[in-house]
Design a protein around this motif. Structure first.
Motif, mmCIF file in Angstrom:
data_model
loop_
_atom_site.group_PDB
_atom_site.id
_atom_site.type_symbol
_atom_site.label_atom_id
_atom_site.label_comp_id
_atom_site.label_asym_id
_atom_site.label_seq_id
_atom_site.Cartn_x
_atom_site.Cartn_y
_atom_site.Cartn_z
ATOM 1 N N LYS A 116 0.863 -1.182 0.000
ATOM 2 C CA LYS A 116 0.000 0.000 0.000
ATOM 3 C C LYS A 116 0.896 1.228 0.000
ATOM 4 O O LYS A 116 1.401 1.646 1.044
ATOM 5 N N CYS A 117 1.078 1.804 -1.169
ATOM 6 C CA CYS A 117 2.103 2.819 -1.355
ATOM 7 C C CYS A 117 1.569 3.959 -2.220
ATOM 8 O O CYS A 117 0.725 3.751 -3.103
ATOM 9 N N ASP A 118 2.070 5.178 -1.969
ATOM 10 C CA ASP A 118 1.776 6.317 -2.838
ATOM 11 C C ASP A 118 2.964 7.259 -2.782
ATOM 12 O O ASP A 118 3.930 7.006 -2.056
ATOM 13 N N ARG A 119 2.883 8.364 -3.540
ATOM 14 C CA ARG A 119 4.007 9.280 -3.582
ATOM 15 C C ARG A 119 3.514 10.708 -3.709
ATOM 16 O O ARG A 119 2.405 10.970 -4.193
ATOM 17 N N ILE A 120 4.353 11.647 -3.241
ATOM 18 C CA ILE A 120 4.063 13.073 -3.355
ATOM 19 C C ILE A 120 5.341 13.818 -3.706
ATOM 20 O O ILE A 120 6.442 13.377 -3.371
ATOM 21 N N GLY A 123 4.747 20.430 -7.068
ATOM 22 C CA GLY A 123 4.154 20.516 -8.396
ATOM 23 C C GLY A 123 2.825 19.804 -8.478
ATOM 24 O O GLY A 123 2.023 20.064 -9.383
ATOM 25 N N MET A 124 2.566 18.875 -7.543
ATOM 26 C CA MET A 124 1.274 18.210 -7.505
ATOM 27 C C MET A 124 0.213 19.196 -7.012
ATOM 28 O O MET A 124 0.512 20.132 -6.276
ATOM 29 N N ASP A 125 -1.027 18.967 -7.391
ATOM 30 C CA ASP A 125 -2.129 19.774 -6.879
ATOM 31 C C ASP A 125 -2.191 19.639 -5.361
ATOM 32 O O ASP A 125 -2.101 18.526 -4.819
ATOM 33 N N ASP A 126 -2.313 20.756 -4.651
ATOM 34 C CA ASP A 126 -2.270 20.738 -3.192
ATOM 35 C C ASP A 126 -3.350 19.848 -2.582
ATOM 36 O O ASP A 126 -3.106 19.165 -1.572
ATOM 37 N N SER A 127 -4.535 19.851 -3.179
ATOM 38 C CA SER A 127 -5.615 19.032 -2.617
ATOM 39 C C SER A 127 -5.300 17.544 -2.746
ATOM 40 O O SER A 127 -5.599 16.749 -1.844
ATOM 41 N N VAL A 128 -4.687 17.154 -3.882
ATOM 42 C CA VAL A 128 -4.288 15.759 -4.082
ATOM 43 C C VAL A 128 -3.195 15.382 -3.080
ATOM 44 O O VAL A 128 -3.238 14.320 -2.438
ATOM 45 N N LYS A 129 -2.233 16.278 -2.944
ATOM 46 C CA LYS A 129 -1.112 16.035 -2.040
ATOM 47 C C LYS A 129 -1.596 15.902 -0.597
ATOM 48 O O LYS A 129 -1.195 14.991 0.129
ATOM 49 N N ASP A 130 -2.478 16.817 -0.176
ATOM 50 C CA ASP A 130 -2.994 16.781 1.202
ATOM 51 C C ASP A 130 -3.791 15.503 1.459
ATOM 52 O O ASP A 130 -3.730 14.933 2.557
ATOM 53 N N ALA A 131 -4.548 15.054 0.448
ATOM 54 C CA ALA A 131 -5.337 13.829 0.612
ATOM 55 C C ALA A 131 -4.431 12.615 0.790
ATOM 56 O O ALA A 131 -4.714 11.718 1.596
ATOM 57 N N ILE A 132 -3.326 12.559 0.055
ATOM 58 C CA ILE A 132 -2.376 11.446 0.176
ATOM 59 C C ILE A 132 -1.726 11.451 1.557
ATOM 60 O O ILE A 132 -1.599 10.406 2.216
ATOM 61 N N PHE A 136 -1.844 8.635 4.653
ATOM 62 C CA PHE A 136 -0.635 8.116 5.292
ATOM 63 C C PHE A 136 -0.670 8.371 6.796
ATOM 64 O O PHE A 136 -0.218 7.540 7.589
ATOM 65 N N ARG A 137 -1.222 9.496 7.195
ATOM 66 C CA ARG A 137 -1.263 9.854 8.614
ATOM 67 C C ARG A 137 -2.158 8.910 9.407
ATOM 68 O O ARG A 137 -1.812 8.497 10.510
ATOM 69 N N HIS A 138 -3.317 8.551 8.849
ATOM 70 C CA HIS A 138 -4.294 7.738 9.574
ATOM 71 C C HIS A 138 -4.219 6.274 9.127
ATOM 72 O O HIS A 138 -4.524 5.938 7.987
ATOM 73 N N ASN A 139 -3.840 5.417 10.054
ATOM 74 C CA ASN A 139 -3.618 4.003 9.728
ATOM 75 C C ASN A 139 -4.905 3.252 9.381
ATOM 76 O O ASN A 139 -4.858 2.189 8.770
ATOM 77 N N ASN A 140 -6.037 3.786 9.792
ATOM 78 C CA ASN A 140 -7.320 3.124 9.508
ATOM 79 C C ASN A 140 -8.182 3.972 8.568
ATOM 80 O O ASN A 140 -9.407 3.960 8.652
ATOM 81 N N HIS A 141 -7.556 4.711 7.698
ATOM 82 C CA HIS A 141 -8.281 5.623 6.807
ATOM 83 C C HIS A 141 -9.177 4.837 5.846
ATOM 84 O O HIS A 141 -8.778 3.803 5.308
ATOM 85 N N LYS A 142 -10.407 5.339 5.641
ATOM 86 C CA LYS A 142 -11.377 4.700 4.733
ATOM 87 C C LYS A 142 -11.697 5.652 3.580
ATOM 88 O O LYS A 142 -11.680 6.870 3.742
#
Length: 562
Positions: A116-120, A123-132, A136-142
């Protein structure tokens, strides 16, 4: 950088600082466990302009480009294998990648392995970056449908070297080289929030770039006054950042090429873990209390030193360099001569070697764990019983509790803090830009004279500036050429290392003498404060020589040797 501005405001003086050694000892910061991994892969991250033109003209990767990508890919396989082999141990992991392309490619490879991996990256859109980052911050994110979409591994390029609030990072992968000690500290700092601040007890630092030796400098905040990258240490001039041409090649083409490459057995060297196991309470040269962290590989040396307590007590003066040579003859993280002098001087004063404080004992008296125990086993209304227990613990562990909390009252207050409410400290950080530039070759003919002759001349000509007590250091060329420091004074060995990239007939004689003088000043003054700069400017033709190093030399300095 904010630190630079503050230091200028306060005339290069740190008004108040807490060493990392104290924060690690008291559990505010996680105990760092370093694991060094040598990939034996010579990674080339740049494709030159001519090669890029061929790629763009052809619309596909050339054989040369594929060969370079293959080298990078082999290193990536080692990175991924290291994570997969230790997935449970490493837990939530952040990876610092070389560049955007490297970030994308690594993410693709991790996902392909079922991670379960992603990257930031910038240059990425701030909303996309914040969502990623939120995933990552919440281990049980749904997700919006209630499905698990949390992230175990987040790959980034510099973004999370700043003060992002992700407290429970358990592992940091350093896969990108950097010559900036501050940037390196920021990267490692993402995983160093301790249990008492909502983080983890330990943090794994998996180093694919062999930079762990710098860690010992951070234990004392004086490193903030020392140099960063880009020429003479401490020079704050920045050069234009070199654009990584590999990023202009379509990422999809690179990923396709990497998927087509397979490897057999990936052999890489695994070094033993480097971790602190405790500390000694001593006093520094200003009679201020400090903690000397003890690493596992140092224990035998300290035991031998303790066995010679009577000799330390009888010594007329303490010499840290001699103590280092006598008791610490192995490899790995070494104590500094000043730390050994502080321990030896305390031994001579107290007529006894200081008592070793272990992390195991610290954990036994940890306030957060005791608070949890009292919540589970004792009625909080029975304050008297809790206080009695705390005093009994204090009497059994008085030395270490006084060391960490000052006295029994402060220790008790800390326990009740945990009983009443959670506490934490948000880590602060600042961004650092790295300076890079294109370089060509110097003349292949070496400099005509031995460095010792130039050093002798500097010592004779600059005697008034260096003073009568100045001790002649040793001097020599480095084995490899570097694009970072021109020269460096090594405090532990009283030695000047000159970048062998300067060992060329192209370099004027007075330039080398000026650099030698600069490094000699570091025997007297460690930082580049006002007094250092005043002495530096006394060198004849200072402005002309300084301008040569800043503006002319970078146009033909050698590349770092491979």
């Amino acid at each position: 950088m904010g630190t630079v501005s503050l230091l200028k405001l306060f005339e290069q003086k740190i008004i108040y600082a807490i060493p990392l050694s104290k924060l690690i000892a008291d559990g505010t910061l996680a105990t760092p466990i370093n694991l060094k991994r040598e990939t034996n892969v010579e990674i080339e991250t740049y494709i030159d302009k001519d090669e890029l033109k061929k790629v763009l003209a052809k619309g596909d990767l050339t054989e040369q480009a594929v060969n370079k990508i293959a080298k990078i890919n082999e290193r990536n396989e080692v990175i991924i294998k290291e994570y997969l082999d230790n997935k449970e141990k490493y837990g939530k992991t952040i990876i610092f990648a070389l560049n955007i392309t490297h970030c994308d490619v690594l993410a693709d490879m991790f996902v392909k392995k079922g991670v379960k991996c992603d990257r930031i990256y910038s240059g990425m859109d701030d909303s996309v970056k914040d969502a990623i980052i939120e995933r990552f911050r919440h281990n049980n994110h749904k997700d919006k449908d209630g499905n698990d979409d949390h992230i175990d591994v987040l790959i980034n390029v510099n973004i999370l070297s700043e003060g992002s609030d992700i407290p429970d990072i358990h592992t940091v992968f350093l896969t990108r080289p950097t010559n900036s000690d501050v940037l390196l500290m920021q990267m490692i700092g993402r995983g160093m929030r301790g249990e008492q601040c909502g983080g983890t007890k330990e943090v794994y630092i998996v180093d694919f770039c062999d930079k762990w030796a710098s860690f010992t400098r951070w234990l004392n905040p004086s490193f903030l006054l020392e140099g960063e990258e880009g020429g003479i240490p401490g020079d704050t001039k920045k050069e234009p950042k070199k654009k990584n041409k590999l990023e202009e090649i379509p990422v999809s083409s690179i990923i396709d090429a990497m998927r087509a490459i397979s490897y057999g057995d990936l052999g890489f060297k695994v070094h033993a873990a480097v971790l602190p196991v405790g500390w000694y309470n001593v006093y520094d040269k200003n009679d201020m209390p400090e903690k000397v962290l003890v690493f596992a590989n140092q224990q035998e040396g300290y035991a031998a030193m303790k066995a010679d307590t009577q000799a330390l007590v009888a010594a007329e003066e303490q010499n840290g360099k001699l103590l280092l040579q006598k008791y610490f003859d192995g490899f790995g993280v070494m104590p500094t001569p000043q730390e050994l002098e502080d321990i030896a001087e305390l031994t001579a004063t107290e007529k006894a070697f200081p008592e070793f404080q272990s992390f195991d004992e610290r954990d036994d008296i940890d306030p957060s764990k005791l608070a949890m125990k009292y919540r589970e086993e004792t009625s909080l209304a029975n304050i008297f019983k809790i206080q009695q227990d705390i005093h009994a613990i204090y009497n059994a562990h008085k030395t270490i509790i006084d060391s960490l909390y000052g006295n029994v009252e402060s220790y008790q207050r800390r326990i009740f803090d945990f009983l009443l409410y959670p506490t934490g400290v948000t880590p602060m950080g600042s961004s650092i830009e790295e300076a890079e530039t294109e370089f060509a070759l110097l003349s292949a003919d070496p400099f005509a004279e031995p460095l010792e002759i130039l050093l002798d001349e500097v010592l004779a000509e600059q005697k008034d500036n260096l003073g009568d007590d100045f001790k002649r250091p040793t001097i020599g060329w480095t084995k490899k050429a570097y694009k970072t420091y021109f020269a460096q004074y090594i405090y532990l060995g009283d030695n000047i290392k000159m970048n062998c990239g300067l060992n060329s007939a192209s370099v004027p004689r007075e330039v080398l003498k000026y650099l030698i003088y600069h490094e000699c000043l570091h025997q007297l003054i460690h930082s580049h404060g006002p007094k250092f700069r005043e002495l530096e400017r006394r060198f004849p033709n200072f402005n002309e020589l300084d301008n040569y190093l800043d503006y002319q030399f970078p146009t033909f300095v050698k590349e770092e040797s491979r």
